[in-house]
Design an enzyme around this catalytic site. Sequence first.
Site, short mmCIF file in Angstrom:
data_model
loop_
_atom_site.label_atom_id
_atom_site.label_comp_id
_atom_site.label_asym_id
_atom_site.label_seq_id
_atom_site.Cartn_x
_atom_site.Cartn_y
_atom_site.Cartn_z
CE LYS A 148 36.46 -11.46 42.61
NZ LYS A 148 35.10 -11.58 43.09
CG ASP A 177 37.75 -15.36 49.13
OD1 ASP A 177 37.08 -14.41 49.56
OD2 ASP A 177 37.26 -16.28 48.47
CG HIS A 178 37.33 -9.24 49.90
ND1 HIS A 178 37.27 -9.49 48.56
CD2 HIS A 178 36.12 -8.77 50.25
CE1 HIS A 178 36.07 -9.20 48.12
NE2 HIS A 178 35.35 -8.76 49.12
CE LYS A 182 33.06 -9.36 53.61
NZ LYS A 182 33.08 -7.89 53.77
CG ASP A 235 32.74 -12.00 39.94
OD1 ASP A 235 33.97 -11.81 39.85
OD2 ASP A 235 31.94 -11.15 40.37
CG HIS A 240 33.98 -14.17 47.27
ND1 HIS A 240 35.29 -13.97 47.62
CD2 HIS A 240 33.74 -13.30 46.26
CE1 HIS A 240 35.81 -13.01 46.85
NE2 HIS A 240 34.89 -12.59 46.01
CE LYS A 331 28.17 -8.38 39.48
NZ LYS A 331 28.70 -7.80 40.72
#
Length: 484
Positions: A148, A177-178, A182, A235, A240, A331
Amino acid sequence: MVSRVIPVDPFDLVIFGGTGDLARRKILPGLFRRFLAGQMPPESRVIGAARSEYGDDEYRAEVKAALEEFIAKDSRPAKDVKAFLDRIHYVAIDATGKAGWSDLKKLLRSDVVQAFYFSVAPSLFGPLAERLHEWKCAVKDARIVVEKPFGRDLESARALNRTLGDHFDESQIYRIDHYLGKETVQNLMAVRFGNMLFEPLWNAQYVDHVQITVAETVGVNGRGAYYDKSGAMRDMVQNHLMQLLCLIAMEPPSRFDPDAVRDEKLKVIRALDPVDKNDIVRGQYVSEEDGESYLEQVEDPDSLTESFIAMKLNISNWRWAGVPFYLRTGKKLKARASEIAIVFKDAPHSIFGQELGRHRNILAIRLQPNEGITLGVTIKEPGPGGMRLVDVPLDMTFKDALGPDGDEIPDAYERLIMDVIRGNQTLFMRGDEVEAAWAWTDPLIKGWIERGERPKSYDVGSTGPEDAAVLMHREGRKWRDIKA
Ligand code: NAD
């Protein structure tokens, strides 16, 4: 329980950007862990390719330093580190020029699986794909892995897809897309589709709403220039959170195979309604400490980019009509925690009376930290003194069975890299999926830019702007707490 290691075929994995941050922090340590698990056949090699003028030995010293930094000492016995380093090679290469390509070509073998990991800026994806083709480096079924961000809007994503598509077939392209790598995300599919218990309840008749939270404690420090051009929507949400939403909302695929799963995910994205501006809350963190506020950490002191976003989405199909999906990510929040919560409706009639309070079943899928799945069920509080109700979690993590502290759970990156070697695209985004997600995202971003909307302030260490809470309260709902 000892985790079963499924062997893969011998491979050459080339990491373009092999000296970069992502390679050092995630890719190389991940490969080392797979090596330790016995998943890297002896003939396999990892070839770093980047701009630095290194030889094999200098690169090996860098890899060793990365392992020392990112792998605990007692998990990297010296003899294993040495054996791993023996499989590491390096080619100094220029992605935009001629330097290094004939060296790479000479090094590569055509009788093993070939994978090229583009761990470089997206502006280099095109030049790399062109050169791999031009120098005939890649065999027919070589795989390329791209990181990404995959575009910053529909137009740029289409252009990237076209560029890659000029030289590689879609079946060779692995868009990472990590989040999909998972353990819990895959467990979510096992829980949903491997049991009779959940699927009958997985719809508008029984589900009140769904919450997806990805909360970070870090700010944009150091990455301000990049982040400010992106913001939380681009982002995090477009990729995600959208992927997580798809896995929750999709229809059961006919098989657990790449296209069957991705077809169903695509249908979800296409069924998303446009979002009303009143259903979106954007925020920017502020702090009383000097230099700690968002606007002090980016170049533009008047930036309108969001570091937080919360939104209510509706999926227009039979299964989910009228069930809101609430998404939030940001964040500098109170804790680092990612969670999906399926909140079921109230029992139709309480035989215990209202005074015992409202008790709802909640299926909580926790992505980090402490990956796991729990189902909140209501039971009687033990002891005498009449009927009192209490909610207890039914733990579906089987952490004990998975080894101390879940140590044996492979990190998302290592799992996904092994899927690349196996040639399994199920957990990677297809080009049309990415484009559909941008097609949904673009008008929302355009809307707030046209309106010149300023994000609401929220305090560092909070749960986001007050308005995000109101988004839920106005409908009699409430966000779950953000807990580490
Ligand atoms: P980085 O700046 O740390 O590393 C860039 C790498 O690219 C270096 O190895 C450099 O030598 C190489 N490079 C630059 N120009 C080159 C050229 N012309 N020819 C050959 N090699 C060249 O970047 P990074 O943080 O490792 O990120 C790599 C990619 O992964 C980016 O697309 C980034 O958006 C993405 N990504 C990074 C992270 C992360 O945590 N770092 C997370 C998600 C996605």
